[in-house]
Structure formats: C-alpha cells, structure tokens
Motif scaffolding. Structure first.
Motif, short mmCIF file in Angstrom:
data_model
loop_
_atom_site.label_atom_id
_atom_site.label_comp_id
_atom_site.label_asym_id
_atom_site.label_seq_id
_atom_site.Cartn_x
_atom_site.Cartn_y
_atom_site.Cartn_z
N LYS A 84 18.33 85.04 -26.21
CA LYS A 84 19.07 85.84 -27.19
C LYS A 84 18.07 86.48 -28.15
CE LYS A 84 23.43 86.26 -29.04
NZ LYS A 84 23.22 87.22 -30.05
N LEU A 85 18.20 87.77 -28.41
CA LEU A 85 17.26 88.50 -29.26
C LEU A 85 17.75 88.71 -30.69
CD1 LEU A 85 16.25 91.32 -26.75
CD2 LEU A 85 15.00 89.23 -27.28
N ALA A 86 19.04 88.71 -30.91
CA ALA A 86 19.58 89.07 -32.22
C ALA A 86 20.56 88.02 -32.71
CB ALA A 86 20.28 90.42 -32.13
N GLY A 87 20.78 88.01 -34.01
CA GLY A 87 21.76 87.12 -34.61
C GLY A 87 21.20 85.74 -34.92
N ARG A 88 22.08 84.85 -35.32
CA ARG A 88 21.62 83.52 -35.74
C ARG A 88 21.17 82.67 -34.55
NH1 ARG A 88 27.09 80.46 -37.82
NH2 ARG A 88 27.10 78.89 -36.19
N ASP A 89 21.53 83.06 -33.35
CA ASP A 89 21.09 82.33 -32.15
C ASP A 89 19.83 82.95 -31.53
OD1 ASP A 89 23.15 80.47 -32.29
OD2 ASP A 89 24.52 81.74 -31.16
N ALA A 90 19.14 83.82 -32.26
CA ALA A 90 17.95 84.50 -31.74
C ALA A 90 16.90 83.49 -31.29
CB ALA A 90 17.36 85.42 -32.81
N ARG A 91 16.21 83.80 -30.19
CA ARG A 91 15.15 83.00 -29.58
C ARG A 91 15.68 81.75 -28.86
NH1 ARG A 91 13.19 84.23 -34.55
NH2 ARG A 91 13.26 82.09 -35.25
N LYS A 92 16.98 81.65 -28.67
CA LYS A 92 17.56 80.52 -27.93
C LYS A 92 17.91 80.97 -26.53
CE LYS A 92 19.28 78.11 -31.95
NZ LYS A 92 20.46 77.58 -32.63
N LYS A 93 17.84 80.02 -25.59
CA LYS A 93 18.12 80.34 -24.19
C LYS A 93 19.59 80.14 -23.89
CE LYS A 93 13.51 79.54 -22.59
NZ LYS A 93 12.58 78.66 -21.96
N CYS A 94 20.08 80.95 -22.96
CA CYS A 94 21.49 80.88 -22.57
C CYS A 94 21.65 81.34 -21.14
CB CYS A 94 22.34 81.75 -23.50
SG CYS A 94 21.86 83.48 -23.50
N LEU A 95 22.81 81.05 -20.58
CA LEU A 95 23.16 81.51 -19.23
C LEU A 95 24.33 82.48 -19.32
CD1 LEU A 95 23.16 78.25 -17.07
CD2 LEU A 95 21.42 80.02 -17.17
N VAL A 96 24.32 83.47 -18.44
CA VAL A 96 25.46 84.37 -18.32
C VAL A 96 26.55 83.62 -17.54
CG1 VAL A 96 26.30 86.54 -17.35
CG2 VAL A 96 24.03 86.43 -18.41
N VAL A 97 27.71 83.47 -18.15
CA VAL A 97 28.82 82.73 -17.55
C VAL A 97 29.84 83.67 -16.91
CG1 VAL A 97 30.70 81.10 -18.06
CG2 VAL A 97 28.50 80.86 -19.20
N ASP A 98 29.98 84.87 -17.48
CA ASP A 98 30.94 85.83 -16.95
C ASP A 98 30.51 87.24 -17.35
OD1 ASP A 98 33.15 86.89 -15.72
OD2 ASP A 98 34.63 85.92 -17.02
#
Length: 80
Positions: free
Chosen positions: A10-24
């Motif tokens: 994630k590049l923006a917002g309060r979750d910036a620099r956190k990893k995530c998966l595309v779910v849908d």
C-alpha cells in the motif's frame, strides 16, 4: 496485472508501506484488499504490485488471507 492473490504494498493512507493481497477485482480501477492492512476497497493507483501471486480464492476470508501471508513468511501484527 492485478489478479486475485497478487501481493502488493500500500502506497497511500494510514496503511502505507504495509503488505496486502488482492482479494477481489471491483469496478473502475478498484480492488478489495486484505492483509497487514484493513480489509477495504482500494484504488489501484495506491498499490505497488509485487512479483508474487499467492493461491487464494476470490473473496477469501481474512483468516485465509492471513494464513497465506504467514505461510509466505510475512509477519502479521496481532490486533489488540
């Protein structure tokens, strides 16, 4: 480029620099993400796709996503 199970940062917002998966995949440049971030709709302009795709089903639950990330060696902070 963005498909179900794509690992992203994630590049923006309060979750910036956190990893995530595309779910849908949603409409008009939006995807549903989950992982170290909160489960939410996200503009693809706010994501940096990485070169890994993990095996998860479309619309997978948070528990399935977190297990896939842990199996990949990505730490998930405990929610308090």
């Amino acid at each position: 480029m963005y498909e179900i199970g794509r690992l992203c940062v994630k590049l923006a917002g309060r979750d910036a620099r956190k990893k995530c998966l595309v779910v849908d995949i949603l409409e008009n440049n939006y995807v549903l993400i989950d992982g170290q971030t909160r489960r939410r709709k996200c503009n693809i302009m706010h994501l940096e796709p990485l070169d890994k795709v993990l095996k998860i089903a479309k619309g997978a639950s948070t528990d399935v996503v977190l297990k896939a990330l842990k199996d990949e060696g990505i730490e998930i902070p405990e929610k308090t």
